[in-house]
Motif scaffolding. Structure first.
Motif, PDB file in Angstrom:
ATOM      1  N   MET A  37      -6.108 -12.544  -7.432  1.00  0.00           N
ATOM      2  CA  MET A  37      -6.372 -11.186  -7.378  1.00  0.00           C
ATOM      3  C   MET A  37      -5.871 -10.586  -6.078  1.00  0.00           C
ATOM      4  O   MET A  37      -5.184  -9.483  -6.087  1.00  0.00           O
ATOM      5  CB  MET A  37      -7.852 -10.777  -7.150  1.00  0.00           C
ATOM      6  N   GLY A  38      -5.460 -11.346  -4.973  1.00  0.00           N
ATOM      7  CA  GLY A  38      -4.987 -10.710  -3.721  1.00  0.00           C
ATOM      8  C   GLY A  38      -3.319 -10.702  -3.986  1.00  0.00           C
ATOM      9  O   GLY A  38      -2.744  -9.489  -3.724  1.00  0.00           O
ATOM     10  N   ILE A  39      -2.787 -11.588  -4.758  1.00  0.00           N
ATOM     11  CA  ILE A  39      -1.418 -11.276  -5.073  1.00  0.00           C
ATOM     12  C   ILE A  39      -1.035 -10.275  -6.043  1.00  0.00           C
ATOM     13  O   ILE A  39      -0.148  -9.605  -5.875  1.00  0.00           O
ATOM     14  CB  ILE A  39      -0.922 -12.796  -5.715  1.00  0.00           C
ATOM     15  N   LEU A  64      -4.885  -0.421  -2.028  1.00  0.00           N
ATOM     16  CA  LEU A  64      -4.501  -1.577  -2.546  1.00  0.00           C
ATOM     17  C   LEU A  64      -4.158  -2.671  -1.573  1.00  0.00           C
ATOM     18  O   LEU A  64      -4.403  -3.992  -1.773  1.00  0.00           O
ATOM     19  CB  LEU A  64      -3.349  -1.666  -3.657  1.00  0.00           C
ATOM     20  N   LEU A  65      -3.343  -2.440  -0.418  1.00  0.00           N
ATOM     21  CA  LEU A  65      -3.319  -3.253   0.770  1.00  0.00           C
ATOM     22  C   LEU A  65      -4.378  -3.847   0.962  1.00  0.00           C
ATOM     23  O   LEU A  65      -4.506  -5.072   1.605  1.00  0.00           O
ATOM     24  CB  LEU A  65      -2.189  -2.687   1.700  1.00  0.00           C
ATOM     25  N   LYS A  66      -5.453  -3.041   1.418  1.00  0.00           N
ATOM     26  CA  LYS A  66      -6.531  -3.526   1.972  1.00  0.00           C
ATOM     27  C   LYS A  66      -7.285  -4.146   1.067  1.00  0.00           C
ATOM     28  O   LYS A  66      -7.941  -5.329   1.567  1.00  0.00           O
ATOM     29  CB  LYS A  66      -7.359  -2.115   2.225  1.00  0.00           C
ATOM     30  N   GLU A 105       2.529  -3.456   4.750  1.00  0.00           N
ATOM     31  CA  GLU A 105       1.940  -2.331   5.380  1.00  0.00           C
ATOM     32  C   GLU A 105       2.661  -1.714   6.514  1.00  0.00           C
ATOM     33  O   GLU A 105       2.856  -0.598   6.717  1.00  0.00           O
ATOM     34  CB  GLU A 105       0.655  -3.089   5.952  1.00  0.00           C
ATOM     35  N   TYR A 106       3.648  -2.674   7.223  1.00  0.00           N
ATOM     36  CA  TYR A 106       4.251  -2.176   8.203  1.00  0.00           C
ATOM     37  C   TYR A 106       5.498  -1.515   7.531  1.00  0.00           C
ATOM     38  O   TYR A 106       5.906  -0.131   8.254  1.00  0.00           O
ATOM     39  CB  TYR A 106       5.199  -3.403   8.798  1.00  0.00           C
ATOM     40  N   ALA A 138       1.075  -4.563  -7.049  1.00  0.00           N
ATOM     41  CA  ALA A 138       0.609  -3.446  -7.331  1.00  0.00           C
ATOM     42  C   ALA A 138       1.119  -2.356  -6.152  1.00  0.00           C
ATOM     43  O   ALA A 138       1.299  -1.217  -6.512  1.00  0.00           O
ATOM     44  CB  ALA A 138      -0.785  -3.146  -7.578  1.00  0.00           C
ATOM     45  N   ALA A 139       0.562  -2.726  -4.943  1.00  0.00           N
ATOM     46  CA  ALA A 139       1.021  -1.940  -3.840  1.00  0.00           C
ATOM     47  C   ALA A 139       2.440  -1.566  -3.855  1.00  0.00           C
ATOM     48  O   ALA A 139       2.931  -0.380  -3.635  1.00  0.00           O
ATOM     49  CB  ALA A 139       0.403  -2.513  -2.599  1.00  0.00           C
ATOM     50  N   LYS A 140       3.378  -2.575  -3.959  1.00  0.00           N
ATOM     51  CA  LYS A 140       4.628  -2.347  -3.999  1.00  0.00           C
ATOM     52  C   LYS A 140       5.087  -1.274  -4.886  1.00  0.00           C
ATOM     53  O   LYS A 140       6.163  -0.597  -4.701  1.00  0.00           O
ATOM     54  CB  LYS A 140       5.522  -3.639  -4.115  1.00  0.00           C
TER      55      LYS A 140
END
Length: 819
Positions: free
Chosen positions: A746-748, A766-768, A806-807, A753-755
């Motif tokens: 789920m984290g992967i 999504l990152l959080k 995130e950076y 998805a965030a990308k």
């Protein structure tokens, strides 16, 4: 690294000889394409979903053991679409796109170079006309390649190599720069799980050869570890053609093979003659029968020898052991017949990773007939199979058992395939005999000097040929005794005469006991403890068991291997990335004697460690057996399904897909088959839209299958359907999948998805979520899980990736505010 290659271009431009320019531009291209390919493998490994599930990448990474000039082109052909799909859409623009100035693509131009290279410089004659034509062509190819690869060539920084890809920096673990020069990789190989890169610096004036240990977790090691089946696939050349061969043959036993030209010639004549069915390599112990057989086979696999007749499709190696993992768990084989029949069962692991119970219930001729019938169903004929049986004298000792062994081997050779045996005796079967006897004097002298160079044995290096000849003769010109002598002298202060007398005067048992005691005194306390733990275990020993013992004793695995290499405590069957270990009977007695002399507290500590090693090995085997039985064996039980698996392993994806479809017509209600087909389409074909219906069908047919739900969840995630993927991953967890695995997936999924959505409000959300799921996965990790190392590595990998993303979002946001 672009500037390093541009410097090489300048060297090229300064050359006045066309021949020199033609020769060196090929070296620059070789280095540049290898750099691009290794960088691409690192990018795929770190930044794409489920890279280690892609066995095509694993097969290509494995071929870096002997890299051809065409290998980097194959790698780039495979990985460029993957990287464009998951990391950067503009990756290597121009590779597949037609260049208006040249009228072709860079991929086609590179393929044309490889074709010319194989036809002319590699295996033919290079004329002046060829040089005149191809020197400017290769210079243009170099210029185009540098332009295409420029944005992803690594940067050389004080802390290492880094590549900028998809707005993030990726640190490369493969050392592809040395002493300020690019390199040419001549080989990447593992011995007993320790990986080394062999190469040369790219330099015109003087190119240095080197070998370097690769860091743990190198891209080659991880892709190799992802192919867990007993049989791998290797490409073998013959008569200008190439054939893919299934093989479980170990790597060479020694890097100092000497002589045996006549014996190797006879073996080559035998394998090139289809009428010759059975060959026996026999001779006294210590003459190197196994070493000869493995040297011969590995020369064929490594392309050092080209066959004149088509090679077998399957080469199955078996060395007699009396302990085996079976479908019933750990089994100690009773009697000679069990060990003989086990060599026939070994063949079946070519067709699948697990055998059904019927293969363990049959014996003798019935077992041979069943295996022969199954191979015929899969399209293999008698000439397609070569069975290598090592140390057959251990299978039978009494006159009755020797006769029974001869009858059994005759049936194997008549019904299954060609047979190559090694034995200390002339077996009672109609084999073509090849006797291995003493080395010649000149071969002994050369071997002694090579071994002395490896082990820094000063006494041998300083001795003259006459002295070495004299002592070789006293030792019967036996390679094993010569090896013992050189190693013993390397760690001793006595002279050659005294050392030879120690070896010469003692009986075999006395010599072994003397050598064991000498070696025991010279290894450290931690190395001794590992040996005592290993002799106290009940499971078959392999590299993983040795690694577990080393971890418990708190010694590095490689440090223990040094002790193993310098002693004669055990016989190692080395497969490169893994190895099996069998302690010598007399060494076991020696260790048990040492253990008895330990105090009660010391003995209990060793025995506790041994129980832990047994538990870890049993858990690993149980997990693998359950996975293979539930998910693999059920899926590949029909002939068409097995044919699909074989075709996929050989890289025939069209044939594999066709056979999967035929298998589904035969077994439309087989949920495991639908699941395996979905996995093939998802990971081998990179077609999640085709995989999803198959995965949905698997879930519908078997609603209780956690594996089917996991595959379907991965399909949804790859199709950017996050909610549907989450629902299915939670279903997989309810059905039995480990919590840490589900949280990790789920984290992967959040990372990709965030990308996809970018640095928007939804992207940050999504990152959080992704970071939270990865943290929960790390907290839930089970230290006893056989998949601990894999899950831990993936969790840390995506933890870093989420922070990097995130950076990237923050930097983009700041740039937008500045504007």
């Amino acid at each position: 690294m672009r500037s390093l290659f541009e410097a090489q271009q300048a060297v090229l431009a300064g050359m006045t000889s066309d021949s020199d320019r033609f020769s060196y531009v090929g070296s620059i291209l070789r280095s540049l394409f290898q750099t691009a390919a290794v960088t691409a493998l690192e990018i795929v490994r770190e930044l794409t979903p489920d890279p280690l599930e892609n066995t095509d990448l694993a097969a290509l990474a494995k071929r870096f053991d002997k890299p051809s000039d065409g290998l980097p082109v194959e790698v780039l052909e495979l990985v460029t679409p993957i990287i464009r799909g998951h990391v950067q859409r503009t990756y290597h623009l121009g590779w597949f796109e037609r260049d208006p100035h040249h009228g072709d693509t860079l991929a086609s131009a590179a393929t044309a170079w490889i074709s010319f290279r194989n036809r002319k410089p590699g295996h033919g004659v290079v004329s002046k006309a060829d040089i005149d034509e191809w020197t400017p062509k290769l210079s243009r190819l170099l210029q185009r390649s540098l332009a295409c690869f420029s944005m992803t060539l690594p940067r050389v920084e004080p802390e290492g190599l880094k590549v900028r890809i998809g707005n993030q920096d990726l640190e490369l673990r493969t050392p592809i720069v040395r002493e300020g020069c690019p390199i040419v990789v001549s080989g990447v190989a593992a011995r007993k799980g320790i990986w080394k890169l062999h190469g040369q610096t790219l330099a015109w004036a003087a190119s240095d050869s080197f070998s370097i240990d690769l860091a743990q977790g190198s891209v080659f090691a991880e892709f190799e570890a992802s192919t867990a089946d007993k049989f791998g696939v290797v490409a073998v050349d013959f008569e200008g053609q190439q054939r893919m061969v299934f093989s479980n043959v170990p790597v060479r036993q020694t890097s100092t093979f000497e002589g045996r030209a006549q014996e190797l010639g006879k073996l080559m004549a035998w394998i090139n003659d289809p009428e010759e069915r059975m060959l026996l390599i026999y001779g006294d112990g210590g003459f190197g029968k196994t070493t000869l057989a493995l040297e011969f086979l590995n020369r064929i696999f490594d392309g050092e020898t080209t066959l004149a007749y088509k090679p077998p499709s399957v080469v199955s190696y078996y060395s007699a052991k009396m302990t085996r993992w079976t479908d019933q768990g750990l089994v100690h084989l009773q009697g000679i017949s069990g060990a003989m029949e086990d060599c026939v069962r070994e063949l079946m692991f070519c067709l699948g990773p697990v055998l059904d119970k019927s293969y363990y219930q049959l014996n003798g001729t019935a077992l041979i007939d069943k295996v022969a019938t199954e191979f015929k169903k899969q399209g293999f004929d008698h000439d397609d199979v070569l069975i290598v049986l090592d140390n057959t004298e251990t299978l039978a000792t009494s006159p009755e058992s020797v006769e029974a062994l001869g009858v059994f081997l005759k049936q194997v050779g008549r019904k299954l395939g060609r047979v190559l045996l090694t034995s200390r005796r002339r077996e009672q079967t109609a084999f073509e005999p090849l006797q291995v006897s003493a080395l010649s004097d000149s071969e002994c002298i050369s071997l002694m000097r090579r071994l002395a160079g490896d082990h820094h044995t000063v006494a041998i290096l300083q001795a003259g040929d006459a002295t070495l000849r004299k002592y070789s003769n006293k030792l019967g010109n036996k390679p094993l005794l010569i090896d013992i002598l050189v190693k013993y002298l390397a760690r001793s202060t006595i002279g050659i005469e005294d050392a030879v007398d120690q070896v010469f005067r003692k009986s075999s048992d006395e010599l072994q006991e003397f050598l064991y005691e000498d070696a025991w005194l010279r290894i450290n306390e931690l190395q001794r403890d590992v040996f005592l733990v290993l002799v106290s275990t009940a499971v078959p020993l392999d590299g993983k068991c040795v690694g577990d013992a080393c971890a418990l004793v708190e010694i590095q695995h490689i440090e223990f291997q040094k002790a193993l290499d310098e002693t004669y405590f055990g016989m190692v069957t080395d497969y490169g990335d893994r190895y099996d270990l069998q302690l010598v009977d007399m060494a076991e007695q020696f260790f048990r004697g040492k253990l008895k002399r330990r105090g009660e507290v010391g003995r209990e500590r060793i025995e506790q460690f041994a129980r832990q090693v047994d538990t870890l090995a049993t858990d690993r085997q149980r997990a693998q057996q359950e996975y293979r039985s539930d998910r693999v064996a059920e899926g590949f039980r029909s002939s068409y399904a097995k044919a699909a698996k074989i075709a996929a392993e050989r890289g025939d994806f069209g044939g594999a897909e066709e056979n999967f479809q035929l298998a589904l017509l035969e077994e439309p209600m087989n949920a495991a088959l639908h699941d395996r087909f979905a996995w093939f389409l998802l990971n081998r074909r990179q077609r999640p839209e085709l995989a999803r219906p198959q995965a949905e069908r698997a879930v519908k047919l078997d609603p209780d299958s956690a594996d089917a739900s996991l595959t379907l969840a991965l399909c949804w995630y790859r199709l950017n359907e996050l909610d549907k993927g989450d629902a299915e991953i939670k279903a997989a967890q309810r059905k039995g999948k480990a919590v840490e695995l589900c949280q990790l997936r789920m984290g992967i999924a959040r990372y990709y998805a965030a990308k996809e959505v970018g640095g928007t409000g939804r992207g940050y959300e999504l990152l959080k979520e992704g970071k939270r799921y990865i943290e929960e996965a790390l907290r839930a990790l089970d230290p006893a899980s056989p998949y601990l190392a894999k899950n831990l590595r993936e969790a840390y990998r995506y933890e870093r990736s989420l922070l990097a993303l995130e950076y990237q979002f923050n930097r983009s946001s700041l740039r937008s505010e500045d504007h």
